[in-house]
Motif scaffolding. Structure first.
Motif, short mmCIF file in Angstrom:
data_model
loop_
_atom_site.label_atom_id
_atom_site.label_comp_id
_atom_site.label_asym_id
_atom_site.label_seq_id
_atom_site.Cartn_x
_atom_site.Cartn_y
_atom_site.Cartn_z
N SER A 342 -36.55 -53.04 -9.54
CA SER A 342 -36.60 -53.65 -8.20
C SER A 342 -35.76 -54.81 -7.93
CB SER A 342 -38.05 -53.58 -7.19
OG SER A 342 -38.45 -54.86 -7.75
N TYR A 343 -35.76 -55.68 -9.20
CA TYR A 343 -35.05 -56.87 -9.29
C TYR A 343 -33.46 -56.61 -9.35
CZ TYR A 343 -38.56 -60.67 -9.27
OH TYR A 343 -39.64 -61.31 -8.98
N ILE A 344 -33.47 -55.53 -10.10
CA ILE A 344 -31.88 -55.07 -10.31
C ILE A 344 -31.27 -54.77 -8.94
CG2 ILE A 344 -30.47 -53.42 -11.36
CD1 ILE A 344 -32.28 -53.63 -13.83
N GLU A 345 -32.22 -53.92 -8.06
CA GLU A 345 -31.68 -53.43 -6.88
C GLU A 345 -31.19 -54.66 -5.95
OE1 GLU A 345 -34.03 -50.72 -4.16
OE2 GLU A 345 -33.87 -49.94 -6.24
N LYS A 346 -32.22 -55.63 -6.02
CA LYS A 346 -32.04 -56.73 -5.30
C LYS A 346 -30.66 -57.59 -5.42
CE LYS A 346 -34.98 -59.06 -2.46
NZ LYS A 346 -36.18 -58.83 -1.94
N GLY A 347 -30.43 -57.61 -6.89
CA GLY A 347 -29.18 -58.25 -7.41
C GLY A 347 -28.00 -57.70 -6.68
N ILE A 348 -27.99 -56.23 -6.88
CA ILE A 348 -26.88 -55.50 -6.60
C ILE A 348 -26.82 -55.73 -4.76
CG2 ILE A 348 -25.77 -53.24 -5.82
CD1 ILE A 348 -27.24 -52.45 -8.76
N GLU A 349 -27.94 -55.42 -4.18
CA GLU A 349 -28.05 -55.80 -2.74
C GLU A 349 -27.50 -57.06 -2.19
OE1 GLU A 349 -32.17 -53.47 -1.70
OE2 GLU A 349 -31.97 -55.84 -0.74
N GLU A 350 -27.81 -58.18 -3.06
CA GLU A 350 -27.45 -59.71 -2.54
C GLU A 350 -25.83 -59.92 -3.24
OE1 GLU A 350 -30.51 -62.38 -3.77
OE2 GLU A 350 -32.12 -61.22 -2.62
N GLY A 351 -25.13 -58.94 -3.69
CA GLY A 351 -23.82 -59.22 -3.95
C GLY A 351 -23.41 -59.56 -5.45
N THR A 353 -22.36 -58.79 -9.41
CA THR A 353 -21.70 -57.79 -9.89
C THR A 353 -22.41 -57.20 -10.95
OG1 THR A 353 -19.59 -58.76 -9.05
CG2 THR A 353 -19.44 -57.16 -10.61
N LEU A 354 -22.57 -55.81 -11.05
CA LEU A 354 -23.40 -55.43 -12.31
C LEU A 354 -22.10 -54.93 -13.42
CD1 LEU A 354 -26.09 -54.38 -13.23
CD2 LEU A 354 -25.43 -51.99 -12.16
N LEU A 355 -22.41 -55.81 -14.57
CA LEU A 355 -21.44 -55.25 -15.57
C LEU A 355 -21.90 -54.41 -16.67
CD1 LEU A 355 -20.28 -59.20 -16.55
CD2 LEU A 355 -19.10 -57.54 -15.40
N CYS A 356 -23.08 -53.96 -16.80
CA CYS A 356 -23.41 -53.12 -17.44
C CYS A 356 -25.01 -52.65 -17.11
CB CYS A 356 -23.21 -53.20 -18.90
SG CYS A 356 -24.36 -54.40 -19.79
N GLY A 357 -25.53 -51.60 -17.52
CA GLY A 357 -26.90 -51.41 -17.53
C GLY A 357 -27.44 -51.06 -15.98
N GLY A 358 -28.39 -51.37 -15.77
CA GLY A 358 -29.24 -51.22 -14.32
C GLY A 358 -29.96 -50.12 -14.07
N ARG A 359 -30.01 -49.05 -15.00
CA ARG A 359 -30.68 -47.86 -14.88
C ARG A 359 -31.81 -47.65 -15.75
NH1 ARG A 359 -25.91 -44.15 -15.46
NH2 ARG A 359 -25.78 -45.38 -17.22
N ARG A 360 -32.74 -46.96 -15.25
CA ARG A 360 -34.01 -46.34 -16.28
C ARG A 360 -33.27 -45.40 -16.95
NH1 ARG A 360 -39.81 -43.35 -14.80
NH2 ARG A 360 -40.19 -43.16 -17.00
N LEU A 361 -33.74 -45.35 -18.44
CA LEU A 361 -33.21 -44.26 -19.22
C LEU A 361 -34.15 -43.15 -19.61
CD1 LEU A 361 -32.04 -46.85 -22.02
CD2 LEU A 361 -30.45 -45.33 -20.90
N VAL A 362 -33.74 -41.94 -19.17
CA VAL A 362 -34.48 -40.75 -19.05
C VAL A 362 -34.05 -39.46 -19.90
CG1 VAL A 362 -35.42 -41.18 -16.83
CG2 VAL A 362 -33.31 -40.07 -16.85
N ASP A 363 -32.83 -39.76 -20.63
CA ASP A 363 -32.50 -38.63 -21.36
C ASP A 363 -33.47 -38.46 -22.64
OD1 ASP A 363 -30.12 -38.21 -19.89
OD2 ASP A 363 -28.88 -39.52 -21.41
#
Ligand code: NDP
Length: 488
Positions: A342-351, A353-363
């Motif tokens: 939820s913090y990562i989402e907030k970071g994106i929402e507030e502008g 720039t995501l350079l890498c990562g950001g997702r849950r790993l599910v593979d």
């Protein structure tokens, strides 16, 4: 004594006995690397269990405080030996219960052993001083006495080291303890207490009650016969504990969050700064109160620092911490994973720039655990949520600065003040940093995370209640001073 084996039900430990909680409720402790793996079942205790534990600790107090310091220290030496013998087993339990890699878990158990030995020795050291009196025929001195019963409330991120760096000084200075670990790591906690039990610690000196913080942690904070509370965890809970302690005149000690900066200046050894940023920010999945969170990099080297950082992060192996070669394990719990996402989402929402990562790993098998990609943001402004609040996950924010002075001002622009580091060869800047950075731990050319047990540990501003843990500093919290005046 009932010893722990995997998948067994772990009990409370009160007055030297392993007993079921009065509620009859138990809870499964799950492996965050694989939720099908149940590490064990733990008690979900109620207020009544705390009351019984406090009574046991009170009864044990009278005899325990009368033992000499060196005698109390002998029990700690014995507990250290037991813990050392069980190092591999307890480290494995820790990895299964909260996800950190096995080498890190082993290092932490070894630290627990060392802390026990350090405080065992503390039983032989001075507990007062002679002060010259105005009256030349009098003897004036101070002596330190225990507080009484101490409540120990601990988090899940260092489930061996933190409980031991609180319990060891508490008991060596003559207090007795009611220990409430984070429920997420209650099996590891039970195993620590087993070590004290195996070391022959007298009944009632250390008591373990497991369960929800909102129920039994709260009962400890409010209990009229608990004279001191030592807590590590979130600021939110810390503040409520402080209010309850103040209301009834109990002593309290809080170690809480951080938003730790690292400053990388243009004359820094870049390789070293990159390594330290990764280690400080991402090791233990970023779940350390001293973890690096904000990275201020001077503009002339910003692009090369960023490039090296991202290239190295790509190579990190993520997986089950029990497996060889894995560098970063899962988040400690589903709740922690969700908070970080939820913090990562907030970071994106507030502008930002995501350079890498950001997702849950599910593979593949990662889908059964709480894994997350190491994440780096840039274009992070000081007022964004990800620049202000503690994330407690593998998330770094890169911030470009023109000068050392700008970096310092931004680094200090936070309610927290736990740890801070700088990379530079310039002695003048190092000294200015030591002088002006608002942090309890100041690190030069070294990562922000990392503490040595013989040195004081704690933060400034909202990171702590301003007392210090570990080293000789622990005596300040766990004892009260009596000033004595003797005239023949
Ligand atoms: P909490 O502050 O909730 O938990 C720390 C300890 O306090 C646990 O033993 C918990 O019990 C107990 N507790 C919870 N509520 C109360 C209460 N009302 N009264 C007394 N004790 C209570 O931290 P979380 O584990 O929920 O983590 C949340 C955030 O806190 C993290 O994301 C991180 O930002 C920060 N944190 C900081 C740590 C540090 O080292 N400074 C360590 C851990 C977290 P239980 O868990 O069993 O309910």
């Amino acid at each position: 004594m009932k010893m722990g084996t995997e998948k067994q039900t772990y009990l409370n430990y009160i007055n030297g006995e392993w007993i079921h909680s009065s509620t009859g409720k138990i809870e499964a402790s799950l492996n965050p690397a694989n939720i099908d793996d149940i590490v064990g079942y733990v008690q979900e205790s109620g207020v009544e269990d705390v009351n019984v534990a406090v009574e046991a600790a009170r009864r044990a107090q009278a005899a325990w405080r009368k033992l000499s310091g060196p005698k109390r220290g002998e029990y700690l030496f014995r507990a250290a030996d037991v813990l050392e013998k069980r190092l591999d087993e307890i480290a494995e339990t820790m990895t299964r219960e909260m996800g950190k890699t096995l080498p890190e878990a082993k290092g932490e158990v070894q630290r627990g052993v060392n802390i026990l030995r350090y405080y065992a020795g503390e039983g032989m050291r001075s507990i007062g001083e002679v002060i010259p009196s105005m009256d030349s025929e009098a003897l004036m001195f101070t002596t330190r006495v225990p507080l009484g019963v101490v409540g120990v409330i601990t988090p899940w991120n260092f489930p061996v080291a933190i409980p031991i760096w609180k319990i060891a000084p508490a008991i060596v200075y003559g207090n007795t303890v009611v220990f409430k670990p984070a429920q997420e790591t209650a099996v590891t906690a039970a195993k620590i207490v087993e070590c004290f039990d195996q070391a022959g610690l007298p009944a009632g000196v250390v008591n373990l009650v497991t369960g929800k913080g909102s129920v039994i942690g709260n009962a400890i904070a409010e209990h009229p016969h608990i004279h001191g509370i030592t807590f590590t965890g979130s600021n939110e809970v810390g503040k409520t504990i402080a209010q309850k302690a103040v209301a009834r005149g109990a002593k309290y000690q809080l170690e809480m969050g951080g938003k730790n900066p690292v400053i990388v200046l243009e004359d820094a050894d870049l390789d070293r700064a990159v390594e330290a940023t990764i280690s400080g920010g991402l090791r233990s999945t970023g779940q350390k109160c001293t973890a690096t969170s904000r990275v201020f990099v001077q503009s002339s080297i910003y692009e090369s620092f960023k490039e090296q950082l991202l290239a190295k992060i790509k190579q990190l192996k993520i997986g089950d911490g029990l497996k060889e070669g894995v560098w970063m394990g899962p988040c400690a719990s589903r709740k922690q994973l969700e908070t970080i996402l939820s913090y990562i989402e907030k970071g994106i929402e507030e502008g930002a720039t995501l350079l890498c990562g950001g997702r849950r790993l599910v593979d593949g098998e990662l889908g059964n655990g709480f894994y997350i990609e190491p994440t780096v943001f840039e274009n992070v402004s000081p007022n964004m949520t990800i620049a202000r609040e503690e994330i407690f996950g593998p998330v770094l924010s890169l911030i470009k600065v023109d000068t050392f002075e700008e970096a310092l001002a931004l680094a200090n622009d936070t309610p927290f003040g736990l740890s801070a580091s700088i990379f530079t060869q310039n002695i003048g800047k190092m000294l200015a940093f030591i002088q002006d950075i608002e942090a309890g731990l100041v690190r030069i050319n070294e990562e922000s995370a990392g503490v040595e047990l013989q040195a004081p540990f704690g933060g400034m501003k909202q990171s702590s209640s301003h007392s210090r843990e570990q080293g000789r500093a622990a005596i300040e919290f766990f004892t009260a001073i009596k000033t004595v005046f003797v005239k023949g």
